[in-house]
Design a protein around this motif. Structure first.
Motif, short mmCIF file in Angstrom:
data_model
loop_
_atom_site.label_atom_id
_atom_site.label_comp_id
_atom_site.label_asym_id
_atom_site.label_seq_id
_atom_site.Cartn_x
_atom_site.Cartn_y
_atom_site.Cartn_z
N ASP A 263 0.86 -1.18 0.00
CA ASP A 263 0.00 0.00 0.00
C ASP A 263 0.90 1.23 0.00
O ASP A 263 1.56 1.52 1.00
CB ASP A 263 -0.89 -0.01 1.24
CG ASP A 263 -1.84 1.19 1.29
OD1 ASP A 263 -1.66 2.15 0.51
OD2 ASP A 263 -2.76 1.16 2.13
N PRO A 264 0.98 1.96 -1.12
CA PRO A 264 1.91 3.10 -1.20
C PRO A 264 1.61 4.23 -0.22
O PRO A 264 2.47 5.07 0.01
CB PRO A 264 1.76 3.57 -2.64
CG PRO A 264 0.45 3.05 -3.11
CD PRO A 264 0.23 1.76 -2.37
N THR A 265 0.43 4.23 0.37
CA THR A 265 0.13 5.25 1.38
C THR A 265 0.71 4.89 2.74
O THR A 265 0.80 5.74 3.63
CB THR A 265 -1.40 5.45 1.53
OG1 THR A 265 -1.99 4.25 2.06
CG2 THR A 265 -2.03 5.78 0.19
N LYS A 266 1.11 3.63 2.90
CA LYS A 266 1.65 3.17 4.19
C LYS A 266 3.07 2.64 4.08
O LYS A 266 3.78 2.55 5.07
CB LYS A 266 0.75 2.07 4.76
CG LYS A 266 -0.69 2.51 5.01
CD LYS A 266 -1.53 1.34 5.48
CE LYS A 266 -2.98 1.76 5.70
NZ LYS A 266 -3.84 0.60 6.11
N ASN A 268 6.59 2.75 1.62
CA ASN A 268 7.29 3.41 0.52
C ASN A 268 8.38 2.53 -0.08
O ASN A 268 9.21 3.01 -0.84
CB ASN A 268 7.92 4.72 1.02
CG ASN A 268 8.27 5.67 -0.12
OD1 ASN A 268 7.47 5.86 -1.03
ND2 ASN A 268 9.45 6.26 -0.07
N TYR A 304 -5.09 2.75 -5.63
CA TYR A 304 -4.57 4.02 -5.09
C TYR A 304 -4.74 5.08 -6.16
O TYR A 304 -4.25 4.91 -7.29
CB TYR A 304 -3.10 3.87 -4.69
CG TYR A 304 -2.46 5.15 -4.23
CD1 TYR A 304 -3.08 5.97 -3.28
CD2 TYR A 304 -1.24 5.56 -4.74
CE1 TYR A 304 -2.49 7.14 -2.87
CE2 TYR A 304 -0.63 6.73 -4.33
CZ TYR A 304 -1.27 7.53 -3.39
OH TYR A 304 -0.69 8.71 -2.98
N LYS A 306 -3.48 7.92 -6.81
CA LYS A 306 -2.34 8.72 -7.26
C LYS A 306 -1.17 7.83 -7.67
O LYS A 306 -0.02 8.27 -7.65
CB LYS A 306 -1.89 9.68 -6.15
CG LYS A 306 -2.92 10.71 -5.74
CD LYS A 306 -3.18 11.73 -6.83
CE LYS A 306 -4.16 12.80 -6.36
NZ LYS A 306 -4.48 13.76 -7.43
N GLU A 310 2.10 10.03 -8.72
CA GLU A 310 2.94 10.09 -7.52
C GLU A 310 3.84 8.86 -7.40
O GLU A 310 5.06 8.98 -7.49
CB GLU A 310 2.09 10.26 -6.26
CG GLU A 310 1.43 11.64 -6.15
CD GLU A 310 0.71 11.84 -4.84
OE1 GLU A 310 0.77 10.94 -3.96
OE2 GLU A 310 0.07 12.90 -4.67
N THR A 311 3.26 7.69 -7.23
CA THR A 311 4.07 6.50 -6.96
C THR A 311 5.04 6.19 -8.09
O THR A 311 6.25 6.06 -7.86
CB THR A 311 3.16 5.28 -6.70
OG1 THR A 311 2.23 5.59 -5.67
CG2 THR A 311 4.00 4.08 -6.27
N ASN A 349 -9.21 5.15 -10.75
CA ASN A 349 -7.88 5.65 -11.06
C ASN A 349 -7.80 6.36 -12.42
O ASN A 349 -6.76 6.86 -12.81
CB ASN A 349 -6.88 4.49 -11.02
CG ASN A 349 -5.43 4.91 -11.15
OD1 ASN A 349 -4.81 4.67 -12.19
ND2 ASN A 349 -4.90 5.55 -10.14
N ASP A 352 -6.33 10.04 -12.52
CA ASP A 352 -4.89 10.11 -12.29
C ASP A 352 -4.12 9.62 -13.51
O ASP A 352 -3.08 10.18 -13.86
CB ASP A 352 -4.52 9.27 -11.06
CG ASP A 352 -3.05 9.38 -10.70
OD1 ASP A 352 -2.60 10.51 -10.44
OD2 ASP A 352 -2.36 8.34 -10.68
#
Length: 375
Positions: A263-266, A268, A304, A306, A310-311, A349, A352
């Protein structure tokens, strides 16, 4: 908004690494003019940005199969990808096609269509295990040894290559020219899930397999429309990336595959691992004058909003690479699981992905059509 994006892009460009890739470095000096021109222009395009690619893009999407003109990428971004990915899985077994949705004959037509539009084609090969007769994921150790020159199944392997050669040479555009192919055999070699991968094969045997395959296709069978792509998966050091490397005279491009699994929000780690690998690959590309690429990537079902802007963009960072290729949009599998890596119409998505398409340094088909990359 467009001015702000341009300013941001110019700022990024000013700190981006420069990779000098002389056109004469194409490994096969007998390559067709179109193949040489493509390689030269791939080097030039590094200064323009990163091309976006998608596996099996013209063949099927999440809710459709073999409908001419359709593409999940086009229906969400407004344009086709610049790079079209395909695979020769099952070819050596005599099966009708790589996947239930289309035949190898139909795949050939789609490759030609991508070329006629001005796009770029790349082909991988999930080769069957020659020792056991099972698929590529049968990672029985020392399977390479049975097909090396002088070994018991060497003739079988040459028979496989004879079929591959005939097929690749037969792919021609409306200009009657052979279609140049970015050929990526024996990929993800630093992983242990394929029979040719690290832990199942020695670096020496892998190099022998690669060099024989290269020599047989280019010199014996005169397949002169290939650009050869060396491909790894996870690696921690430059030595690990290069451990199975067959030599500059057998390679034109270098690449790795990496997928977002968390999970890219949690977490990296995807960005951190990609940055480490891009740093190493960039050094190798500059030292060996090879064009670098991200040959496979994605985030299954893209949960996700973004991921692209972002990622992925943070993962690539300041490094110059030729292209990013997202894996296929299969849709619902036999295991009743949704399997796709690019948003389809109506997906959360989608916005994005459209914003990703609009970035100045991200190139889709229309962006490279103006470059006349085969001339």
């Amino acid at each position: 908004m467009k001015i702000q994006k341009l300013i941001s892009f110019l700022s990024l460009l000013s700190c981006t690494f420069f990779i000098n890739v002389p056109a004469q470095d194409l490994s096969n000096q007998n390559a067709t003019p179109e193949t040489k021109n493509l390689y030269k222009n791939l080097g030039k395009l590094l200064d323009r940005g990163i091309m976006f690619g998608h596996q099996d893009d013209l063949g099927y999407g999440v809710n459709w199969r073999m409908e001419k003109g359709r593409s999940d990428v086009k229906e969400t971004s407004g344009d086709y990808p610049a790079v079209f990915g395909w695979d020769l899985i099952h070819f050596e077994t005599g099966k009708n096609g790589p996947i239930d949705f289309f035949s190898f004959k139909e795949m050939k037509t789609m490759i030609e269509e991508a070329y006629n539009m001005g796009g770029i084609n790349t082909i991988s090969w999930h080769t069957s295990n020659p020792k056991t007769g099972k698929d590529a994921w049968d990672n029985t150790k020392e399977s390479i040894q049975v097909i090396l020159p002088g070994a018991e199944k060497h003739q079988l392997y040459k028979d496989w290559l004879n079929g591959i050669a005939k097929y690749l040479k037969s792919i021609k555009g409306k200009d009657k020219k052979q279609v140049p192919i970015l050929f990526r055999p024996y990929h993800e070699l630093t992983g242990n899930w394929f029979w040719w991968g690290k832990g199942n094969a020695t670096p020496e045997d892998y190099k022998k397999l690669w060099t024989f395959t290269y020599d047989y296709l280019t010199k014996e069978k005169q397949v002169n429309n290939l650009i050869w792509v060396y491909n790894t998966s996870d690696f921690k050091t430059k030595e690990e990336f290069m451990e199975f490397y067959p030599g500059d005279q057998y390679v034109d491009m270098i690449s790795f595959d990496i997928y977002e699994m968390g999970d890219p929000t949690k977490d990296n780690s995807f960005v951190e691992n990609a940055q480490r690998q891009f740093r190493i690959m960039d050094e190798v590309a500059r030292e060996h004058h090879k064009i670098p690429a991200l040959a496979e990537t994605g985030y299954e079902q893209i949960p996700y909003d973004k991921f692209w802007t972002e990622t992925i963009m943070n993962a690539v960072g300041k490094y110059k690479i030729s292209y990013i290729l997202a894996w296929r949009n299969h849709g619902l599998t036999r295991e009743n699981k949704m399997h796709y890596y690019v948003p389809f119409k109506g997906h959360p998505n989608e916005k994005d992905f459209k914003n990703f398409h609009d970035l100045e340094n991200i190139l889709f088909l229309k962006d490279i059509q103006r470059e006349s990359i085969y001339k």
